[in-house]
Design a protein around this motif. Structure first.
Motif, PDB file in Angstrom:
ATOM      1  N   MET A   1       0.843  -1.184   0.000  1.00  0.00           N
ATOM      2  CA  MET A   1       0.000   0.000   0.000  1.00  0.00           C
ATOM      3  C   MET A   1       0.888   1.247   0.000  1.00  0.00           C
ATOM      4  SD  MET A   1      -3.130   0.784   2.506  1.00  0.00           S
ATOM      5  CE  MET A   1      -3.289   2.379   3.214  1.00  0.00           C
ATOM      6  N   LEU A   2       0.506   2.215  -0.796  1.00  0.00           N
ATOM      7  CA  LEU A   2       1.262   3.448  -0.895  1.00  0.00           C
ATOM      8  C   LEU A   2       1.043   4.311   0.343  1.00  0.00           C
ATOM      9  CD1 LEU A   2       0.383   4.473  -4.559  1.00  0.00           C
ATOM     10  CD2 LEU A   2       2.450   3.344  -3.765  1.00  0.00           C
ATOM     11  N   ASP A   3       2.102   5.014   0.751  1.00  0.00           N
ATOM     12  CA  ASP A   3       1.897   5.960   1.843  1.00  0.00           C
ATOM     13  C   ASP A   3       1.229   7.214   1.269  1.00  0.00           C
ATOM     14  OD1 ASP A   3       3.806   7.692   0.771  1.00  0.00           O
ATOM     15  OD2 ASP A   3       5.288   7.300   2.317  1.00  0.00           O
ATOM     16  N   ARG A   4       0.882   8.114   2.147  1.00  0.00           N
ATOM     17  CA  ARG A   4       0.104   9.286   1.758  1.00  0.00           C
ATOM     18  C   ARG A   4       0.796  10.102   0.662  1.00  0.00           C
ATOM     19  NH1 ARG A   4      -2.804  13.403   5.912  1.00  0.00           N
ATOM     20  NH2 ARG A   4      -3.488  14.913   4.387  1.00  0.00           N
ATOM     21  N   ASP A   5       2.066  10.434   0.850  1.00  0.00           N
ATOM     22  CA  ASP A   5       2.773  11.255  -0.130  1.00  0.00           C
ATOM     23  C   ASP A   5       2.890  10.563  -1.478  1.00  0.00           C
ATOM     24  OD1 ASP A   5       3.095  13.307   1.712  1.00  0.00           O
ATOM     25  OD2 ASP A   5       5.057  12.591   2.362  1.00  0.00           O
ATOM     26  N   GLN A   6       3.184   9.270  -1.479  1.00  0.00           N
ATOM     27  CA  GLN A   6       3.279   8.517  -2.734  1.00  0.00           C
ATOM     28  C   GLN A   6       1.936   8.469  -3.440  1.00  0.00           C
ATOM     29  OE1 GLN A   6       4.728   4.872  -1.018  1.00  0.00           O
ATOM     30  NE2 GLN A   6       6.773   5.168  -1.896  1.00  0.00           N
ATOM     31  N   TYR A   7       0.891   8.286  -2.663  1.00  0.00           N
ATOM     32  CA  TYR A   7      -0.460   8.214  -3.212  1.00  0.00           C
ATOM     33  C   TYR A   7      -0.823   9.532  -3.901  1.00  0.00           C
ATOM     34  CZ  TYR A   7      -5.423   7.130  -3.433  1.00  0.00           C
ATOM     35  OH  TYR A   7      -6.699   6.881  -3.874  1.00  0.00           O
ATOM     36  N   ILE A   8      -0.552  10.637  -3.225  1.00  0.00           N
ATOM     37  CA  ILE A   8      -0.867  11.952  -3.781  1.00  0.00           C
ATOM     38  C   ILE A   8      -0.027  12.227  -5.019  1.00  0.00           C
ATOM     39  CG2 ILE A   8      -0.694  14.437  -3.316  1.00  0.00           C
ATOM     40  CD1 ILE A   8      -1.676  13.751  -0.433  1.00  0.00           C
ATOM     41  N   GLU A   9       1.240  11.863  -4.995  1.00  0.00           N
ATOM     42  CA  GLU A   9       2.106  12.064  -6.161  1.00  0.00           C
ATOM     43  C   GLU A   9       1.640  11.234  -7.356  1.00  0.00           C
ATOM     44  OE1 GLU A   9       4.477  14.338  -6.822  1.00  0.00           O
ATOM     45  OE2 GLU A   9       3.746  15.146  -4.921  1.00  0.00           O
ATOM     46  N   LYS A  10       1.177  10.034  -7.103  1.00  0.00           N
ATOM     47  CA  LYS A  10       0.672   9.185  -8.185  1.00  0.00           C
ATOM     48  C   LYS A  10      -0.567   9.829  -8.827  1.00  0.00           C
ATOM     49  CE  LYS A  10      -0.939   4.536  -9.186  1.00  0.00           C
ATOM     50  NZ  LYS A  10      -1.342   3.243  -8.662  1.00  0.00           N
ATOM     51  N   ALA A  11      -1.460  10.352  -8.001  1.00  0.00           N
ATOM     52  CA  ALA A  11      -2.652  11.018  -8.524  1.00  0.00           C
ATOM     53  C   ALA A  11      -2.269  12.285  -9.295  1.00  0.00           C
ATOM     54  CB  ALA A  11      -3.612  11.349  -7.384  1.00  0.00           C
TER      55      ALA A  11
ATOM     56  N   MET B   1     -11.079   9.484   4.093  1.00  0.00           N
ATOM     57  CA  MET B   1     -11.164  10.271   2.861  1.00  0.00           C
ATOM     58  C   MET B   1     -10.567   9.526   1.674  1.00  0.00           C
ATOM     59  SD  MET B   1     -10.660  14.239   3.787  1.00  0.00           S
ATOM     60  CE  MET B   1     -11.177  14.685   2.152  1.00  0.00           C
ATOM     61  N   LYS B   2      -9.529   8.747   1.911  1.00  0.00           N
ATOM     62  CA  LYS B   2      -8.906   7.993   0.830  1.00  0.00           C
ATOM     63  C   LYS B   2      -9.892   7.004   0.221  1.00  0.00           C
ATOM     64  CE  LYS B   2      -5.186   4.815  -0.285  1.00  0.00           C
ATOM     65  NZ  LYS B   2      -6.082   3.796  -0.809  1.00  0.00           N
ATOM     66  N   ALA B   3     -10.665   6.355   1.051  1.00  0.00           N
ATOM     67  CA  ALA B   3     -11.650   5.397   0.534  1.00  0.00           C
ATOM     68  C   ALA B   3     -12.660   6.099  -0.363  1.00  0.00           C
ATOM     69  CB  ALA B   3     -12.350   4.689   1.687  1.00  0.00           C
ATOM     70  N   GLY B   4     -13.150   7.245   0.067  1.00  0.00           N
ATOM     71  CA  GLY B   4     -14.083   8.013  -0.757  1.00  0.00           C
ATOM     72  C   GLY B   4     -13.422   8.557  -2.009  1.00  0.00           C
ATOM     73  N   PHE B   5     -12.169   8.967  -1.872  1.00  0.00           N
ATOM     74  CA  PHE B   5     -11.423   9.494  -3.009  1.00  0.00           C
ATOM     75  C   PHE B   5     -11.224   8.417  -4.066  1.00  0.00           C
ATOM     76  CE2 PHE B   5      -7.442  10.258  -5.265  1.00  0.00           C
ATOM     77  CZ  PHE B   5      -7.640  11.548  -5.741  1.00  0.00           C
ATOM     78  N   ASP B   6     -10.905   7.203  -3.635  1.00  0.00           N
ATOM     79  CA  ASP B   6     -10.689   6.113  -4.592  1.00  0.00           C
ATOM     80  C   ASP B   6     -11.917   5.909  -5.476  1.00  0.00           C
ATOM     81  OD1 ASP B   6      -8.100   5.585  -3.752  1.00  0.00           O
ATOM     82  OD2 ASP B   6      -8.700   3.962  -2.402  1.00  0.00           O
ATOM     83  N   THR B   7     -13.075   5.911  -4.872  1.00  0.00           N
ATOM     84  CA  THR B   7     -14.311   5.723  -5.626  1.00  0.00           C
ATOM     85  C   THR B   7     -14.561   6.902  -6.563  1.00  0.00           C
ATOM     86  OG1 THR B   7     -15.262   4.423  -3.833  1.00  0.00           O
ATOM     87  CG2 THR B   7     -16.804   5.374  -5.410  1.00  0.00           C
ATOM     88  N   ALA B   8     -14.440   8.104  -6.035  1.00  0.00           N
ATOM     89  CA  ALA B   8     -14.672   9.296  -6.846  1.00  0.00           C
ATOM     90  C   ALA B   8     -13.647   9.387  -7.975  1.00  0.00           C
ATOM     91  CB  ALA B   8     -14.614  10.543  -5.969  1.00  0.00           C
ATOM     92  N   TRP B   9     -12.388   9.085  -7.660  1.00  0.00           N
ATOM     93  CA  TRP B   9     -11.323   9.148  -8.665  1.00  0.00           C
ATOM     94  C   TRP B   9     -11.609   8.179  -9.807  1.00  0.00           C
ATOM     95  CZ3 TRP B   9      -7.351  12.408  -9.438  1.00  0.00           C
ATOM     96  CH2 TRP B   9      -6.392  12.041 -10.376  1.00  0.00           C
ATOM     97  N   GLN B  10     -12.062   6.991  -9.480  1.00  0.00           N
ATOM     98  CA  GLN B  10     -12.369   6.006 -10.517  1.00  0.00           C
ATOM     99  C   GLN B  10     -13.496   6.501 -11.415  1.00  0.00           C
ATOM    100  OE1 GLN B  10     -10.487   3.211 -11.111  1.00  0.00           O
ATOM    101  NE2 GLN B  10     -11.638   3.272 -13.000  1.00  0.00           N
ATOM    102  N   ASN B  11     -14.512   7.098 -10.824  1.00  0.00           N
ATOM    103  CA  ASN B  11     -15.626   7.635 -11.610  1.00  0.00           C
ATOM    104  C   ASN B  11     -15.165   8.760 -12.528  1.00  0.00           C
ATOM    105  OD1 ASN B  11     -17.426   5.857 -10.403  1.00  0.00           O
ATOM    106  ND2 ASN B  11     -18.057   7.314  -8.852  1.00  0.00           N
ATOM    107  N   VAL B  12     -14.365   9.669 -12.006  1.00  0.00           N
ATOM    108  CA  VAL B  12     -13.864  10.782 -12.800  1.00  0.00           C
ATOM    109  C   VAL B  12     -12.937  10.265 -13.897  1.00  0.00           C
ATOM    110  CG1 VAL B  12     -12.378  12.826 -12.719  1.00  0.00           C
ATOM    111  CG2 VAL B  12     -14.151  12.510 -10.989  1.00  0.00           C
ATOM    112  N   SER B  13     -12.080   9.323 -13.552  1.00  0.00           N
ATOM    113  CA  SER B  13     -11.154   8.749 -14.521  1.00  0.00           C
ATOM    114  C   SER B  13     -11.905   8.087 -15.671  1.00  0.00           C
ATOM    115  CB  SER B  13     -10.240   7.738 -13.825  1.00  0.00           C
ATOM    116  OG  SER B  13      -9.312   7.206 -14.730  1.00  0.00           O
ATOM    117  N   ASN B  14     -12.921   7.323 -15.342  1.00  0.00           N
ATOM    118  CA  ASN B  14     -13.721   6.674 -16.380  1.00  0.00           C
ATOM    119  C   ASN B  14     -14.399   7.696 -17.291  1.00  0.00           C
ATOM    120  OD1 ASN B  14     -13.025   4.141 -15.398  1.00  0.00           O
ATOM    121  ND2 ASN B  14     -14.916   3.886 -14.249  1.00  0.00           N
ATOM    122  N   ALA B  15     -14.949   8.752 -16.700  1.00  0.00           N
ATOM    123  CA  ALA B  15     -15.617   9.781 -17.487  1.00  0.00           C
ATOM    124  C   ALA B  15     -14.622  10.516 -18.381  1.00  0.00           C
ATOM    125  CB  ALA B  15     -16.334  10.771 -16.562  1.00  0.00           C
ATOM    126  N   PHE B  16     -13.422  10.790 -17.871  1.00  0.00           N
ATOM    127  CA  PHE B  16     -12.401  11.462 -18.670  1.00  0.00           C
ATOM    128  C   PHE B  16     -11.988  10.578 -19.845  1.00  0.00           C
ATOM    129  CE2 PHE B  16      -8.161  12.637 -19.929  1.00  0.00           C
ATOM    130  CZ  PHE B  16      -8.180  14.013 -19.897  1.00  0.00           C
TER     131      PHE B  16
END
Length: 95
Positions: free
Chosen positions: A1-11, A72-87
């Protein structure tokens, strides 16, 4: 699992990728004939809207306290996937 900084940098890297794709598509739209240009612009507007939504969610996540990060990460993962799919969907209609 990525730590917070790695996760944010990946996004953030994904957002940078989307910005490059938008710039590429803008160049294609600028070179298009008038009738196609309007459709391209519509798709570009949708892509920018989704990118902006993702950036806003990333900012919320970046500003979350340590105690709220996991929730927040759990909610972000779901929202990010939805936005990514739409993009990606908007981008595929552009091609």
């Amino acid at each position: 699992m990525l730590d917070r900084d790695q996760y944010i940098e990946k996004a953030k890297a994904k957002l940078d990728e989307w910005n490059a794709e938008i710039a590429r598509m803008q160049a294609k739209a600028d070179a298009a004939e008038a009738d196609a240009k309007a459709e391209y612009q519509k798709q570009l507007d949708e892509m920018r809207e989704k990118r902006d939504e993702a950036e806003a969610r990333l900012t919320e996540l970046r500003n979350a306290s340590d105690s709220a990060w996991t929730d927040m990460k759990a909610g972000f993962d779901t929202a990010w996937q939805n936005v990514s799919n739409a993009f990606e969907n908007a981008m595929s209609r552009f091609r």
